[in-house]
Design a protein around this motif. Structure first.
Motif, PDB file in Angstrom:
ATOM      1  N   GLU A  60       1.710   3.175 -14.581  1.00 25.30           N
ATOM      2  CA  GLU A  60       2.488   3.874 -13.557  1.00 25.30           C
ATOM      3  C   GLU A  60       1.599   4.635 -12.580  1.00 25.30           C
ATOM      4  OE1 GLU A  60       2.885   6.408 -17.409  1.00 25.30           O
ATOM      5  OE2 GLU A  60       2.778   4.273 -16.845  1.00 25.30           O
ATOM      6  N   GLU A  61       0.364   4.968 -13.001  1.00 33.18           N
ATOM      7  CA  GLU A  61      -0.560   5.644 -12.092  1.00 33.18           C
ATOM      8  C   GLU A  61      -1.083   4.676 -11.032  1.00 33.18           C
ATOM      9  OE1 GLU A  61      -2.049   9.086 -15.212  1.00 33.18           O
ATOM     10  OE2 GLU A  61      -3.024   7.124 -15.240  1.00 33.18           O
ATOM     11  N   TYR A  62      -1.278   3.426 -11.422  1.00 29.83           N
ATOM     12  CA  TYR A  62      -1.599   2.389 -10.429  1.00 29.83           C
ATOM     13  C   TYR A  62      -0.426   2.237  -9.460  1.00 29.83           C
ATOM     14  CZ  TYR A  62      -2.570  -2.200  -8.403  1.00 29.83           C
ATOM     15  OH  TYR A  62      -2.781  -3.230  -7.518  1.00 29.83           O
ATOM     16  N   ALA A  63       0.782   2.164 -10.000  1.00 30.39           N
ATOM     17  CA  ALA A  63       1.965   1.959  -9.171  1.00 30.39           C
ATOM     18  C   ALA A  63       2.135   3.090  -8.158  1.00 30.39           C
ATOM     19  CB  ALA A  63       3.208   1.850 -10.049  1.00 30.39           C
ATOM     20  N   LYS A  64       1.871   4.322  -8.582  1.00 31.96           N
ATOM     21  CA  LYS A  64       1.997   5.464  -7.667  1.00 31.96           C
ATOM     22  C   LYS A  64       1.030   5.339  -6.491  1.00 31.96           C
ATOM     23  CE  LYS A  64       3.601   8.873 -11.060  1.00 31.96           C
ATOM     24  NZ  LYS A  64       3.235  10.096 -11.816  1.00 31.96           N
ATOM     25  N   LEU A  65      -0.192   4.885  -6.770  1.00 34.22           N
ATOM     26  CA  LEU A  65      -1.146   4.706  -5.684  1.00 34.22           C
ATOM     27  C   LEU A  65      -0.730   3.560  -4.775  1.00 34.22           C
ATOM     28  CD1 LEU A  65      -3.687   5.412  -4.168  1.00 34.22           C
ATOM     29  CD2 LEU A  65      -5.016   4.088  -5.846  1.00 34.22           C
ATOM     30  N   ALA A  66      -0.253   2.466  -5.361  1.00 33.79           N
ATOM     31  CA  ALA A  66       0.194   1.336  -4.548  1.00 33.79           C
ATOM     32  C   ALA A  66       1.298   1.763  -3.583  1.00 33.79           C
ATOM     33  CB  ALA A  66       0.673   0.202  -5.443  1.00 33.79           C
ATOM     34  N   LEU A  67       2.253   2.557  -4.072  1.00 31.92           N
ATOM     35  CA  LEU A  67       3.338   2.990  -3.197  1.00 31.92           C
ATOM     36  C   LEU A  67       2.879   4.023  -2.184  1.00 31.92           C
ATOM     37  CD1 LEU A  67       5.053   1.394  -5.308  1.00 31.92           C
ATOM     38  CD2 LEU A  67       6.879   3.024  -4.786  1.00 31.92           C
ATOM     39  N   ALA A  68       1.890   4.846  -2.549  1.00 34.15           N
ATOM     40  CA  ALA A  68       1.324   5.785  -1.577  1.00 34.15           C
ATOM     41  C   ALA A  68       0.636   5.033  -0.448  1.00 34.15           C
ATOM     42  CB  ALA A  68       0.342   6.726  -2.270  1.00 34.15           C
ATOM     43  N   ILE A  69      -0.017   3.927  -0.784  1.00 32.57           N
ATOM     44  CA  ILE A  69      -0.648   3.082   0.231  1.00 32.57           C
ATOM     45  C   ILE A  69       0.402   2.517   1.187  1.00 32.57           C
ATOM     46  CG2 ILE A  69      -1.745   0.825   0.552  1.00 32.57           C
ATOM     47  CD1 ILE A  69      -3.417   1.468  -1.984  1.00 32.57           C
ATOM     48  N   ILE A  70       1.471   1.999   0.620  1.00 31.75           N
ATOM     49  CA  ILE A  70       2.533   1.417   1.444  1.00 31.75           C
ATOM     50  C   ILE A  70       3.132   2.483   2.360  1.00 31.75           C
ATOM     51  CG2 ILE A  70       4.813   0.325   1.380  1.00 31.75           C
ATOM     52  CD1 ILE A  70       3.899  -0.767  -1.462  1.00 31.75           C
ATOM     53  N   ASP A  71       3.289   3.673   1.834  1.00 30.67           N
ATOM     54  CA  ASP A  71       3.963   4.757   2.553  1.00 30.67           C
ATOM     55  C   ASP A  71       3.134   5.327   3.702  1.00 30.67           C
ATOM     56  OD1 ASP A  71       6.220   6.770   2.620  1.00 30.67           O
ATOM     57  OD2 ASP A  71       4.542   8.124   2.243  1.00 30.67           O
ATOM     58  N   ASN A  72       1.803   5.272   3.587  1.00 28.00           N
ATOM     59  CA  ASN A  72       0.932   5.973   4.535  1.00 28.00           C
ATOM     60  C   ASN A  72       0.254   4.997   5.498  1.00 28.00           C
ATOM     61  OD1 ASN A  72      -1.030   7.519   5.865  1.00 28.00           O
ATOM     62  ND2 ASN A  72      -1.369   8.815   4.084  1.00 28.00           N
ATOM     63  N   PRO A  73       0.672   4.953   6.757  1.00 27.17           N
ATOM     64  CA  PRO A  73       0.131   3.954   7.685  1.00 27.17           C
ATOM     65  C   PRO A  73      -1.331   4.151   8.058  1.00 27.17           C
ATOM     66  CG  PRO A  73       1.583   5.480   8.837  1.00 27.17           C
ATOM     67  CD  PRO A  73       1.731   5.761   7.380  1.00 27.17           C
ATOM     68  N   MET A  74      -1.902   5.330   7.757  1.00 30.89           N
ATOM     69  CA  MET A  74      -3.315   5.558   8.081  1.00 30.89           C
ATOM     70  C   MET A  74      -4.258   5.019   7.007  1.00 30.89           C
ATOM     71  SD  MET A  74      -3.928   6.737  11.043  1.00 30.89           S
ATOM     72  CE  MET A  74      -5.548   7.503  10.968  1.00 30.89           C
ATOM     73  N   LEU A  75      -3.727   4.543   5.917  1.00 29.80           N
ATOM     74  CA  LEU A  75      -4.562   3.918   4.891  1.00 29.80           C
ATOM     75  C   LEU A  75      -4.691   2.436   5.216  1.00 29.80           C
ATOM     76  CD1 LEU A  75      -3.238   5.614   1.627  1.00 29.80           C
ATOM     77  CD2 LEU A  75      -5.497   5.884   2.642  1.00 29.80           C
ATOM     78  N   ASN A  76      -5.928   1.999   5.403  1.00 26.66           N
ATOM     79  CA  ASN A  76      -6.131   0.596   5.777  1.00 26.66           C
ATOM     80  C   ASN A  76      -7.595   0.217   5.606  1.00 26.66           C
ATOM     81  OD1 ASN A  76      -5.463  -1.945   6.699  1.00 26.66           O
ATOM     82  ND2 ASN A  76      -5.385  -1.377   8.861  1.00 26.66           N
ATOM     83  N   GLY A  77      -7.828  -1.062   5.299  1.00 34.30           N
ATOM     84  CA  GLY A  77      -9.162  -1.644   5.361  1.00 34.30           C
ATOM     85  C   GLY A  77     -10.166  -1.107   4.363  1.00 34.30           C
ATOM     86  N   GLN A  78      -9.721  -0.665   3.195  1.00 35.07           N
ATOM     87  CA  GLN A  78     -10.671  -0.130   2.242  1.00 35.07           C
ATOM     88  C   GLN A  78     -10.247  -0.426   0.816  1.00 35.07           C
ATOM     89  OE1 GLN A  78     -10.589   4.289   2.027  1.00 35.07           O
ATOM     90  NE2 GLN A  78      -8.927   4.147   3.512  1.00 35.07           N
ATOM     91  N   CYS A  79     -11.172  -0.136  -0.092  1.00 34.70           N
ATOM     92  CA  CYS A  79     -10.918  -0.287  -1.518  1.00 34.70           C
ATOM     93  C   CYS A  79     -10.945   1.112  -2.131  1.00 34.70           C
ATOM     94  CB  CYS A  79     -11.984  -1.181  -2.160  1.00 34.70           C
ATOM     95  SG  CYS A  79     -11.739  -1.433  -3.925  1.00 34.70           S
ATOM     96  N   LEU A  80      -9.841   1.514  -2.729  1.00 39.86           N
ATOM     97  CA  LEU A  80      -9.696   2.856  -3.293  1.00 39.86           C
ATOM     98  C   LEU A  80      -9.921   2.821  -4.801  1.00 39.86           C
ATOM     99  CD1 LEU A  80      -6.447   3.928  -1.406  1.00 39.86           C
ATOM    100  CD2 LEU A  80      -8.810   4.401  -0.766  1.00 39.86           C
ATOM    101  N   ARG A  81     -10.865   3.620  -5.273  1.00 37.12           N
ATOM    102  CA  ARG A  81     -11.120   3.715  -6.707  1.00 37.12           C
ATOM    103  C   ARG A  81     -10.018   4.537  -7.371  1.00 37.12           C
ATOM    104  NH1 ARG A  81     -17.207   3.102  -8.139  1.00 37.12           N
ATOM    105  NH2 ARG A  81     -16.450   3.809 -10.152  1.00 37.12           N
TER     106      ARG A  81
END
Length: 256
Positions: free
Chosen positions: A225-246
């Protein structure tokens, strides 16, 4: 991107991080299709979500194209693609039995890198047909979330094929985002450390503790669920792009 009402596919959605992502997407109001191996629990997971299940082997690239097309037609469009399907086996570059088997190396790249790129390119084609969301502000048409690994950066002994495959997923994120930026499609990868999934179920508790001893905090396996939370935060935030998040609790893999 507003998640409610969007159309999403999750490859590897029958278990682990993919299942958690599919469940959270559905809870946030997205229409979700689960794509996973025919023998997986995908049908049960999709039914519980009120979604669709489409069996597929991601290393069958033509079948993947067909399965995705069927999923998109059933959903009525595509805005979000999450891919967690992948895996690997331990082989040294040169072991007691000789050099690393070349076919085994290719299979790991097919399962991880080539399958992920195939899904991404096909998902982008479907997303490009969307009307842009909120054109005055973001103009988004879609979000692609792929799965790398911290092994991409600190591969352990025996992980040469897996590290190469996951490093490629991390490395393609910026270039793919640049390729698709004019279409309003974002691309990111998540690089998890060890997570509590089916692949780690058989690891004894004392071994688990040793595997995460180098983490800053918390010193435990990650939870799907911690992976899922980050995935949805990525979808939600349009300024996140073009990178790999640890996603690793500050852990850096030791050589072994």
């Amino acid at each position: 991107m507003e998640i409610k009402g969007k159309k999403a596919v999750v490859f590897g959605g029958a278990s682990g991080m993919g299942r958690a992502s599919a469940e959270l997407l559905a809870a946030r109001g997205a229409d979700v299709a689960v794509l996973d191996r025919p023998a997986s629990a995908g049908a049960e997971v999709a039914a519980a979500l009120g979604g669709h299940f489409h069996p597929v082997d991601v290393t069958d690239f033509e079948a993947t194209e067909s399965a995705l097309a069927i999923a998109v037609e059933a959903l009525g469009g595509l805005h979000v693609s999450i891919t967690t399907a992948g895996g690997g086996r331990a082989h040294r570059t040169l072991g007691r039995d000789g050099p690393h088997d070349l076919d085994a190396f290719r299979r790991i790249l097919d399962l991880n890198t080539v399958a992920t790129f195939n899904i991404s390119r096909l998902a982008a084609a479907h997303m490009s047909r969307n009307e842009p969301e909120d054109p005055e502000h973001t103009g988004e048409r879609g979000v692609i979330v792929n799965t790398s690994s911290i092994a991409a950066f600190e591969g352990q002994v025996g992980q040469v094929a897996y590290s190469a495959a996951k490093a490629a997923i991390a490395g393609m994120s910026l270039t793919m985002a640049r390729d698709l930026g004019s279409l309003g499609i974002r691309v990111l990868a998540i690089a998890p450390s060890l997570f509590d999934t089916g692949a780690t179920d058989r690891i004894p508790e004392e071994t688990r503790a040793a595997l995460v001893k180098d983490a800053a905090f918390p010193r435990r396996l990650g939870r799907p669920e911690e992976y899922a939370k980050l995935a949805l935060a990525i979808i939600d935030n349009p300024m996140l792009n073009g990178q790999c998040l640890r996603l690793d609790a500050g852990q850096r893999f030791a050589p072994r």
